[in-house]
Design an enzyme around this catalytic site. Structure first.
Site, mmCIF file in Angstrom:
data_model
loop_
_atom_site.group_PDB
_atom_site.id
_atom_site.type_symbol
_atom_site.label_atom_id
_atom_site.label_comp_id
_atom_site.label_asym_id
_atom_site.label_seq_id
_atom_site.Cartn_x
_atom_site.Cartn_y
_atom_site.Cartn_z
ATOM 1 N N CYS A 135 0.823 -1.204 0.000
ATOM 2 C CA CYS A 135 0.000 0.000 0.000
ATOM 3 C C CYS A 135 0.859 1.256 0.000
ATOM 4 C CB CYS A 135 -0.985 0.007 1.166
ATOM 5 S SG CYS A 135 -0.295 -0.039 2.807
ATOM 6 N N CYS A 136 0.218 2.362 -0.386
ATOM 7 C CA CYS A 136 0.879 3.669 -0.428
ATOM 8 C C CYS A 136 2.013 3.638 -1.458
ATOM 9 C CB CYS A 136 1.350 4.053 0.975
ATOM 10 S SG CYS A 136 1.813 5.782 1.183
ATOM 11 N N ILE A 137 3.243 3.932 -1.050
ATOM 12 C CA ILE A 137 4.379 3.984 -1.973
ATOM 13 C C ILE A 137 5.023 2.609 -2.180
ATOM 14 C CG2 ILE A 137 6.090 4.510 -0.188
ATOM 15 C CD1 ILE A 137 5.944 6.000 -3.785
ATOM 16 N N THR A 197 -3.099 -0.964 -2.886
ATOM 17 C CA THR A 197 -4.054 0.101 -2.589
ATOM 18 C C THR A 197 -3.268 1.368 -2.275
ATOM 19 O OG1 THR A 197 -6.038 0.678 -1.326
ATOM 20 C CG2 THR A 197 -4.248 -0.355 -0.096
#
Length: 224
Positions: A135-137, A197
């Site tokens: 998720c995220c980066i 995500t």
């Protein structure tokens, strides 16, 4: 039988380690699903330490494993000891630690290198047909190591809600298929068993980030 999931951390704190709310969301959703979780982090120095009040680096030095222990409530293991054969899946929360401690994306962008133990582990999970959730980066790790994979870091048009949308362009430049998704959604690359995500790549309320991570966790476990 309960599924076993490795959660890979990169320190403690959004600007120089794991994003704490993302890690907590991952752990809550894994707990609710009845999984057995073990947390891991590299036993190495962080790229730097950031004063989180000012957003500026300091002269201090901190160890990634020791900082990750703050999130893990002390129960964290050296990443070098992670045995892929023991686990059904691995999940990597975001935070700048992914781009600074698990890789040098923050400095080199798409020309980055991945921390050697982690590079081998991601490739080994993939080769074994075991799912990866990011998720995220953290999807940049998959972009670098799994050529042609499908993933999301949110949206590809920058605006106040999506301040990091240029990352989607970098994913495309690396040969990946970026799929636009909202914060409470996840994308499933069935072929590569990769679930992603956007989390805090979006300026969104905490509960929506939490819900999106929940979808990512659920879809990752379905593939395990």
């Amino acid at each position: 039988m309960a599924k076993r999931v490795a959660v890979i951390l990169s320190g403690c704190g959004v600007y120089d380690g794991t994003e704490i709310h993302e890690a907590s969301a991952v752990l809550v959703h894994l707990s609710r699903a009845g999984t057995k979780v073990q947390m891991f982090a590299p036993d190495a120095d962080q790229m730097h330490v950031v004063n989180h009040c000012e957003g500026k680096p300091t002269e201090e030095k901190r160890n990634i494993l020791q900082e990750s222990a703050r999130i893990a409530r002390g129960e964290v293991t050296d990443l070098a000891k992670l045995d892929v054969s023991v686990f059904d899946a691995a999940i990597i929360p975001g935070g700048f630690g992914v781009a600074k401690n698990l890789s040098d994306w923050a400095v080199k962008n798409k020309n980055c290198t991945i921390q050697p133990n982690l590079e081998k582990l991601i490739k080994d999970f993939h080769k074994a047909g075991k799912p990866l959730g990011m998720c995220c980066i953290s999807p940049v790790l998959a972009a670098k190591l799994l050529p042609g994979c499908e993933l999301t870091v949110g949206q590809d048009k920058e605006c106040e809600k999506w301040p990091y949308a240029q990352t989607a362009g970098a994913m495309k430049d690396m040969g990946c298929k970026h799929v636009n998704k909202d914060v409470d959604e996840a994308h499933v690359d069935v072929k590569n068993k990769l679930v992603t995500t956007c989390a805090f790549m979006c300026n969104a309320p905490f509960h929506k980030v939490f819900d999106g991570i929940g979808v990512m966790v659920q879809e990752t476990l379905k593939l395990a």
